[in-house]
Design an enzyme around this catalytic site. Structure first.
Site, PDB file in Angstrom:
ATOM      1  N   TRP A  98       0.929  -1.223   0.096  1.00  0.00           N
ATOM      2  CA  TRP A  98      -0.115  -0.046  -0.153  1.00  0.00           C
ATOM      3  C   TRP A  98       0.847   1.335  -0.081  1.00  0.00           C
ATOM      4  O   TRP A  98       0.455   2.227  -0.695  1.00  0.00           O
ATOM      5  CB  TRP A  98      -0.903  -0.183   1.299  1.00  0.00           C
ATOM      6  CG  TRP A  98      -1.874  -1.239   1.091  1.00  0.00           C
ATOM      7  CD1 TRP A  98      -2.026  -2.242   1.755  1.00  0.00           C
ATOM      8  CD2 TRP A  98      -3.039  -1.248   0.250  1.00  0.00           C
ATOM      9  NE1 TRP A  98      -2.916  -3.162   1.306  1.00  0.00           N
ATOM     10  CE2 TRP A  98      -3.511  -2.549   0.408  1.00  0.00           C
ATOM     11  CE3 TRP A  98      -3.500  -0.531  -0.974  1.00  0.00           C
ATOM     12  CZ2 TRP A  98      -4.567  -3.061  -0.660  1.00  0.00           C
ATOM     13  CZ3 TRP A  98      -4.475  -0.976  -1.718  1.00  0.00           C
ATOM     14  CH2 TRP A  98      -5.049  -2.290  -1.538  1.00  0.00           C
ATOM     15  N   ASP A 166      -1.621   7.118   6.260  1.00  0.00           N
ATOM     16  CA  ASP A 166      -2.860   6.306   5.686  1.00  0.00           C
ATOM     17  C   ASP A 166      -3.009   5.176   7.063  1.00  0.00           C
ATOM     18  O   ASP A 166      -2.188   4.501   6.892  1.00  0.00           O
ATOM     19  CB  ASP A 166      -2.522   5.387   4.628  1.00  0.00           C
ATOM     20  CG  ASP A 166      -3.210   4.347   4.288  1.00  0.00           C
ATOM     21  OD1 ASP A 166      -4.371   4.156   4.709  1.00  0.00           O
ATOM     22  OD2 ASP A 166      -3.052   3.496   3.394  1.00  0.00           O
ATOM     23  N   LYS A 190     -12.314  -1.598   7.929  1.00  0.00           N
ATOM     24  CA  LYS A 190     -11.740  -2.554   9.147  1.00  0.00           C
ATOM     25  C   LYS A 190     -12.278  -2.032  10.202  1.00  0.00           C
ATOM     26  O   LYS A 190     -13.700  -2.769  10.555  1.00  0.00           O
ATOM     27  CB  LYS A 190     -10.246  -1.946   9.138  1.00  0.00           C
ATOM     28  CG  LYS A 190      -9.575  -1.861   7.593  1.00  0.00           C
ATOM     29  CD  LYS A 190      -9.376  -3.228   7.105  1.00  0.00           C
ATOM     30  CE  LYS A 190      -8.287  -3.162   5.708  1.00  0.00           C
ATOM     31  NZ  LYS A 190      -8.336  -4.169   4.954  1.00  0.00           N
TER      32      LYS A 190
END
Lengths: 349, 349
Positions: A98, A166, A190
C-alpha cells in the site's frame, strides 16, 4: 457462529449488524437505502458520524472530518494533491504494497515522490528507520499498519514537516495524537464500518493551499465547505459507521479497545512463539496488533491444520498471496474468545 | 406506507429491501457487511451483478461493466481522462447543473471543453438542438436525464465521434442502444441500487488509448483488467444492486419498465396540464419521465397543498432549491398507485 479473522472488509459488532439490518427495513418510516442524503434525518446522521469520529479520537479544534469514496487507493492521490506545496516533492516511508502505491500516486499527482526509507530488502517484514527526514519536502507520508505483511509503527515519526498517514487498518484500534498530523485518511472497512466510505481527518489550515490545480472531487476544501455533502455520500456506509462509532464510545472508546487488542495479540503471538509448529513472519519489535502473520515450521502439517481451523468455524485465516502462510486479523470487533478458539486449535496440532 | 417521490437516493422495490436486510444478518453464515471482497461468495456476487447489467441493457460484445466509487461527480473527470484523444478537445451539450459540472471536469482533466449547445438561456428548461457537432473533438458528452430541471433526451445525438453519456438518473428505466456509446456512467442511487456505487459501461477498444497520463484509480483500463476489483469495491451497494437487477429481470426487464414509467408519467403530466392549479416547468417535448417538475399557478395555495400531500404520506416532493415548485421523481420502483395517490390529492386542491 463463525470466527471471522478476515483482513477486511471485516467483522463488526453483532449489535451493529442487528441495528444495521433493522434500518434497511425501517428508518423513520422509510428504508435507510431510499432516504435522500439531503433529508433532515440523514443530515443528522452525517453530522453525528463526523462528531463521533472527533469524540472517539479526541480530535482537536481546527480539523475537519469527511466521509468520501474511493478507498485509500484514491486517497493516495487526494493526499498528494492536497498537501502539495512549494517544493513539489514529497517523502514516503515504504513499508509494503500500500505504501508503494502511495508513492506511485504521489508521482501521478505531479510530485517528485522520494522514498526516504524502505523495508523492501526483506520483503517488508520490518518497519525501517526513518530518523533522517529532509526539510525540503511538502510532506512525509507513511502507512501506520501494513495489513498484508503484518507490521505496524509503534510510534509516530518525529518531523517538522507536514505529516500524512494512511491509517486504513488500525484507526480506532488505539488512541492517536491527531494534532501531529496534517492529514489522516482511512478506508472504512476495518474498524470503522462497511466498505464504501473513506474517512479523512484534515487540518483546516492546509485546505485550499495546494500548489497544484486540483480536480473538484479530489479537493478536500470542496468537501469541507459542503460539510462532506458535496455530492451524494455513501449513505449506508456512513450510517453503519455511525452505529459502530456509537458502539465504540459506549464501550470504553479507543482506550478500552487498545487494551483488548493488546490482550488478543499477546495471546496469539505467545502461542506462535512457544508452539514449535509455528513461527512469526515479521520482526518481533514491529509486529502488528491488527494483522498477525505466521506460518507452519513444517509444511507437511498444512492439510491437517487447515482442516482443523475450518472445522473450528474459523474463516479468513489464509495469508495474503504475496506472503503465504496464515494471517489472523484481529480487528476491534473480534472477541477474545475467537482468539482463544484459534489458539486452542493451534495447540491441538 | 409512504409514497417516496424523492429524487435520489430513491425508492427501490420492497422485496429488495427485505432481501437486503436479511443479508446484513446472514449471508452464507456471515453478515454481508463483514465478507471479504476476495471471498468466493462475493466474487460471485460481483460477477453476477456485472453480468446482469449486460443482460438488462442488452450490452453487446466488446464492452466491460464496472462498479466503481465517487458518483458522477468523479465520473465527469474519469470520462474526460479516459476518452481524451489526439485533439485534446471535447464537446459538451449543457442541459443543467450536472452537465455544467461535467464541462468543468473536462477542463480539469486538461482538455479544451467546449459547449456546442446549451439551454442555459431559459434556465435549462428544454433540451437544446445539437445537430451541429464538430469532427475535431475527442468525444461528445451529454446528460441523458436532468434530475433537477426535469428534462430528458428523447433520442441519442447523431454523431460519428465517440459518445459519452452520464445516465445517472434514467439508466434502466427504458431500453438503450449501448452500441452507440463509447462510455456510459451512472451513479447507482436512482434505478440501480443504494448510494455508494457508480456504474461504468465502457467500450473495450478505448481502454488504455488515452492521450493523457491517468492517475491509477481514474484509469478504467486498470479496473477492467482487475474485473472491477482493483481495490475494495463498495460491497453492499454492489450486492443490493444485484438484488435489484435480478428483480428487474424477473419482472419484464427495461421493456416492461419503460411501459410502466410511461403510464406513470402520462397520468401525472395529464393532471398538470388539465388542472388549473398547476403548470409544468419545462418544454412539453422535452419532459422527463423520471423527474416531473411543476408549480402552483397561485402561490397562495401552497400551504394547503403542502398540508394535503404531507397528510397523504407523500415524501420527497419539494422541488430542487434552484428551480422551486415541486418535483415528483418516479423511478422504476415507484408504483402507479403512488402516482394515483398524488394525482388524487392534486384534484382535491
Amino acid at each position: 457462529m463463525k470466527h471471522n479473522f478476515g483482513a477486511g472488509p471485516c467483522i463488526l459488532p453483532q449489535e451493529v449488524f442487528k441495528e444495521a439490518a433493522a434500518a434497511v427495513l425501517d428508518f423513520n418510516g422509510l428504508s435507510i437505502l431510499e432516504v435522500s442524503h439531503r433529508s433532515a434525518d440523514f443530515v443528522k446522521v452525517m453530522e453525528e458520524a463526523r462528531e463521533n469520529v472527533k469524540k472517539a479520537l479526541n480530535v482537536p479544534e481546527g480539523y475537519t472530518v469527511l466521509f468520501l469514496q474511493g478507498g485509500a487507493s484514491l486517497g493516495f492521490l487526494i493526499a498528494a494533491y492536497n498537501l502539495a506545496g512549494k517544493h513539489k516533492r514529497a517523502a514516503y516511508i515504504n513499508t509494503g504494497t500500500w505504501a508503494t502505491k502511495a508513492v506511485k500516486e504521489g508521482a501521478n499527482a505531479g510530485l517528485e515522490a522520494i522514498q526516504i526509507a524502505s523495508s523492501e530488502d526483506k520483503g517488508f517484514n520490518y518497519i525501517p528507520d526513518a530518523s533522517e527526514i529532509p526539510e525540503d519536502i511538502d510532506f512525509l507520508h507513511y502507512t501506520s499498519n501494513n495489513t498484508i505483511v503484518g507490521t505496524q509503527f509503534k510510534s509516530i515519526p518525529e518531523t517538522n514537516v507536514p505529516l500524512v498517514c494512511d491509517m486504513s487498518s488500525d484507526i480506532f484500534s488505539q488512541p492517536i495524537d491527531v494534532s501531529k498530523f496534517d492529514l489522516i485518511y482511512a478506508g472504512a472497512q476495518k474498524n470503522l464500518g462497511p466498505a464504501g466510505a473513506t474517512l479523512y481527518i484534515v487540518k483546516d489550515s492546509i485546505l485550499g493551499k495546494s500548489s497544484l490545480h486540483i480536480p473538484t472531487y479530489l479537493d478536500l476544501a470542496v468537501h469541507a465547505k459542503k460539510d462532506s455533502m458535496f455530492n451524494t455520500p455513501p449513505v449506508y456506509s456512513v450510517f453503519v459507521s455511525n452505529l459502530n462509532l456509537k458502539h465504540l464510545l459506549k464501550n470504553g472508546g479507543v482506550e478500552e479497545m487498545a487494551k483488548k487488542n493488546q490482550a488478543k495479540a499477546d495471546l496469539l503471538y505467545n502461542e506462535i512463539d512457544n508452539n514449535p509448529n509455528f513461527e512469526g513472519t515479521t520482526e518481533v519489535k514491529d509486529r502488528s496488533l491488527m494483522n498477525v502473520t505466521f506460518r507452519l515450521t513444517d509444511d507437511s502439517k498444512k492439510e491437517r491444520f487447515d482442516q482443523l481451523w475450518n472445522d473450528g468455524n474459523i474463516v479468513g485465516l489464509k495469508g495474503h498471496r504475496s506472503v503465504g502462510g496464515y494471517r489472523a486479523s484481529m480487528y476491534n470487533a473480534l472477541e477474545l474468545k475467537s482468539v482463544e478458539a484459534l489458539v486452542s486449535i493451534m495447540k491441538s496440532l
